[in-house]
Every structure is written in C-alpha cells, then in structure tokens.
Write an enzyme that holds these catalytic residues in place. Structure first.
Site, PDB file in Angstrom:
ATOM      1  N   LYS A   1      14.095  43.169  -2.332  1.00 14.34           N
ATOM      2  CA  LYS A   1      13.473  42.148  -3.171  1.00 14.34           C
ATOM      3  C   LYS A   1      11.961  42.199  -3.024  1.00 14.34           C
ATOM      4  O   LYS A   1      11.439  42.301  -1.919  1.00 14.34           O
ATOM      5  CB  LYS A   1      13.984  40.753  -2.788  1.00 14.34           C
ATOM      6  CG  LYS A   1      13.387  39.629  -3.627  1.00 14.34           C
ATOM      7  CD  LYS A   1      14.064  38.295  -3.341  1.00 14.34           C
ATOM      8  CE  LYS A   1      13.699  37.736  -1.996  1.00 14.34           C
ATOM      9  NZ  LYS A   1      14.270  36.381  -1.781  1.00 14.34           N
TER      10      LYS A   1
ATOM     11  N   ASP B   1       0.812  -1.220   0.000  1.00 16.90           N
ATOM     12  CA  ASP B   1       0.000   0.000   0.000  1.00 16.90           C
ATOM     13  C   ASP B   1       0.846   1.270   0.000  1.00 16.90           C
ATOM     14  O   ASP B   1       0.320   2.373   0.128  1.00 16.90           O
ATOM     15  CB  ASP B   1      -0.954   0.005   1.196  1.00 16.90           C
ATOM     16  CG  ASP B   1      -0.221   0.036   2.532  1.00 16.90           C
ATOM     17  OD1 ASP B   1       1.024  -0.084   2.532  1.00 16.90           O
ATOM     18  OD2 ASP B   1      -0.892   0.182   3.575  1.00 16.90           O
TER      19      ASP B   1
ATOM     20  N   THR C   1      16.175  34.970  -7.684  1.00 17.27           N
ATOM     21  CA  THR C   1      16.707  36.107  -6.926  1.00 17.27           C
ATOM     22  C   THR C   1      18.117  36.452  -7.384  1.00 17.27           C
ATOM     23  O   THR C   1      18.456  37.627  -7.588  1.00 17.27           O
ATOM     24  CB  THR C   1      16.712  35.790  -5.420  1.00 17.27           C
ATOM     25  OG1 THR C   1      15.367  35.604  -4.974  1.00 17.27           O
ATOM     26  CG2 THR C   1      17.343  36.922  -4.625  1.00 17.27           C
TER      27      THR C   1
ATOM     28  N   ASP D   1      18.894  40.381  -0.631  1.00 17.76           N
ATOM     29  CA  ASP D   1      17.685  40.791   0.083  1.00 17.76           C
ATOM     30  C   ASP D   1      18.040  40.994   1.554  1.00 17.76           C
ATOM     31  O   ASP D   1      19.173  40.732   1.979  1.00 17.76           O
ATOM     32  CB  ASP D   1      16.550  39.767  -0.084  1.00 17.76           C
ATOM     33  CG  ASP D   1      16.955  38.367   0.342  1.00 17.76           C
ATOM     34  OD1 ASP D   1      17.827  38.231   1.225  1.00 17.76           O
ATOM     35  OD2 ASP D   1      16.406  37.393  -0.207  1.00 17.76           O
TER      36      ASP D   1
ATOM     37  N   ASP E   1      17.723  28.159  -5.327  1.00 22.94           N
ATOM     38  CA  ASP E   1      16.669  27.206  -5.689  1.00 22.94           C
ATOM     39  C   ASP E   1      16.366  27.355  -7.178  1.00 22.94           C
ATOM     40  O   ASP E   1      16.959  26.691  -8.021  1.00 22.94           O
ATOM     41  CB  ASP E   1      15.439  27.460  -4.822  1.00 22.94           C
ATOM     42  CG  ASP E   1      14.331  26.445  -5.060  1.00 22.94           C
ATOM     43  OD1 ASP E   1      14.555  25.482  -5.816  1.00 22.94           O
ATOM     44  OD2 ASP E   1      13.232  26.617  -4.507  1.00 22.94           O
TER      45      ASP E   1
END
Length: 244
Positions: free
Chosen positions: A190, A34, A224, A166, A220
C-alpha cells in the site's frame, strides 16, 4: 460490582449487565455555560472493583468525558478500574510516520493510566505497539475466531486465499490462515498518497478464479479496501469477501 458507561455505549452496557451480575453504574453529567463538563458519581464505590466502558470514536468529543469519568471513579475510592474500549481512538497514530509528528496513541494511553485505569480491555487494537502502550495487563479480544467460524460455515475453502491489504494486516492474515487450515496468503503493498487516501499496489501471483478473503482491523474511509478489491478484480478473482 458496577459497570459505568459513556452515553455512546450505554445500550451495550445495559446488555452486558442483563447477562452478568454487574450493575449499571449511575453518574450525573452536564455542560457548564463555558462548555466545561461537570460530572459526579452517584453510587458508593469505595474499595470496589469497577468497570467503565466507552467508545472513543469521534475521539475529540469523547476522550475528555471518558477521562473525567475515570478520574471521578478513582477519586471516589474505586479499588481497581478496568476500562472496556471497543474502539480506541488514535490507535493508528502509533508511530512517528513523518518528521515532526508525535506518537499520539501513546499519549492517549498515558492519559488513561494517569486518570486512574489499572487495566484495559480492547477489541482488535490496531497494532502490537498499542498493546505495549496500554501495558502488560491488557486484554485484547480478537474477532478472528468469529470470522473463522463464519467462513467455515458459509464459504467453500477449497478455492480460497487470504489477502492482507497491507503489511500491517499480515499478523491477522497469518492467524486467520492458521484457524482455517493454513490457507495461502497474499500480502499487498500500500502507498499512502495523502491523508485518508491510499492506493493498494499490484502483486505478482496468479489468483484468477480464486475466492479472496480480505482481512483488516477496521474500515474508516474504505479507501484501502476499495483499492484492494479493484486490484483483485483486475486479477480476475471469482469472489471477494471482506472481514474487518
């Protein structure tokens, strides 16, 4: 003393064991029909201090396995469990940024502690809020001294300034500046347009011809960083270096 690891950090765990007196812990893990995860510890660890390592990148796929492994160590009698987490998933969700949103970073920290973690070791955790969530015994390893050593050996500091893309990057920029002899700092503004899309706004300072050292905790989507680079290029900086 054993070091247990998720599969996503097994190579790193093996390298750590090869350079220390730690032994690589063994556990069995497989999926039931499952989709549930079954896990069992193979080593005798009752009364011992153990380490457990895992990255929570792609957190929804890895956090449950991590929690089950930690709890299995606890249930098998480990005296103290120290978690080594190179990447702490949900660290950026460390505050309520809009009405109706939870503080997911705190939830994840609480889940780890409930599972059995006594101490955390992280690398450049995203914010001081996360340090509070993980507790006073947290060891947060910073890469800034490594960055500073590289910069001193490879970049002429006489024409450099440090750029925080930032406000959140300001503490890192200040620390790096101190390590490099108090280089001047620029804090950019930012605006987050929508999820995973941010725009770095302009700033009022003459920086033409300078070498810019951008410092942040992670990359990521790179939105930015790219936006910051574009703004710096618009101000005619000479070279741009990114450290994250």
């Amino acid at each position: 003393m054993y070091l247990f690891s998720l599969s996503n950090t097994k190579n790193l765990a093996e390298q750590i064991c090869s350079k220390t007196k730690l032994k690589l812990g063994q556990h069995q893990a497989y999926r039931l029909s499952d989709g549930e995860l079954y896990l069992a510890i193979k080593n005798k660890i009752k009364g011992q201090n153990v380490f457990v390592m895992g990255s929570t990148y792609q957190p929804d796929n890895n956090i449950i396995e991590f929690l089950i492994l930690i709890n299995a160590l606890k249930e098998n009698g480990a005296k103290k469990i120290t978690a080594i987490i190179p990447y702490f998933g949900y660290a950026r969700q460390d505050k309520i940024d809009r009405a109706g949103s939870p503080i997911t970073a705190k939830l994840i920290a609480d889940l780890f502690k409930t599972a059995g973690i006594n101490q955390f070791i992280t690398i450049d955790i995203h914010s001081q809020r996360n340090e509070k969530y993980l507790g006073p015994k947290l060891i947060n390893i910073s890469c800034l001294s490594l960055f500073a050593d590289y910069i001193k050996k490879n970049i002429d500091l006489r024409n450099c300034l440090i750029v925080a893309p930032d406000k959140g990057a300001k503490p890192r920029a200040l620390t790096l500046s101190k390590l490099l002899g108090k280089l001047p700092i620029i804090i950019m503004q930012k605006i987050r347009i929508k999820q995973n899309i941010a725009k770095v706004m302009r700033f009022k300072k003459a920086i033409a011809g300078k070498n810019a050292l951008i410092i942040d905790d992670m990359i990521d989507t790179a939105g930015t960083i790219i936006s910051a680079c574009q703004e710096l290029q618009r101000h005619q900086v000479k070279n741009i270096y990114v450290f994250a």
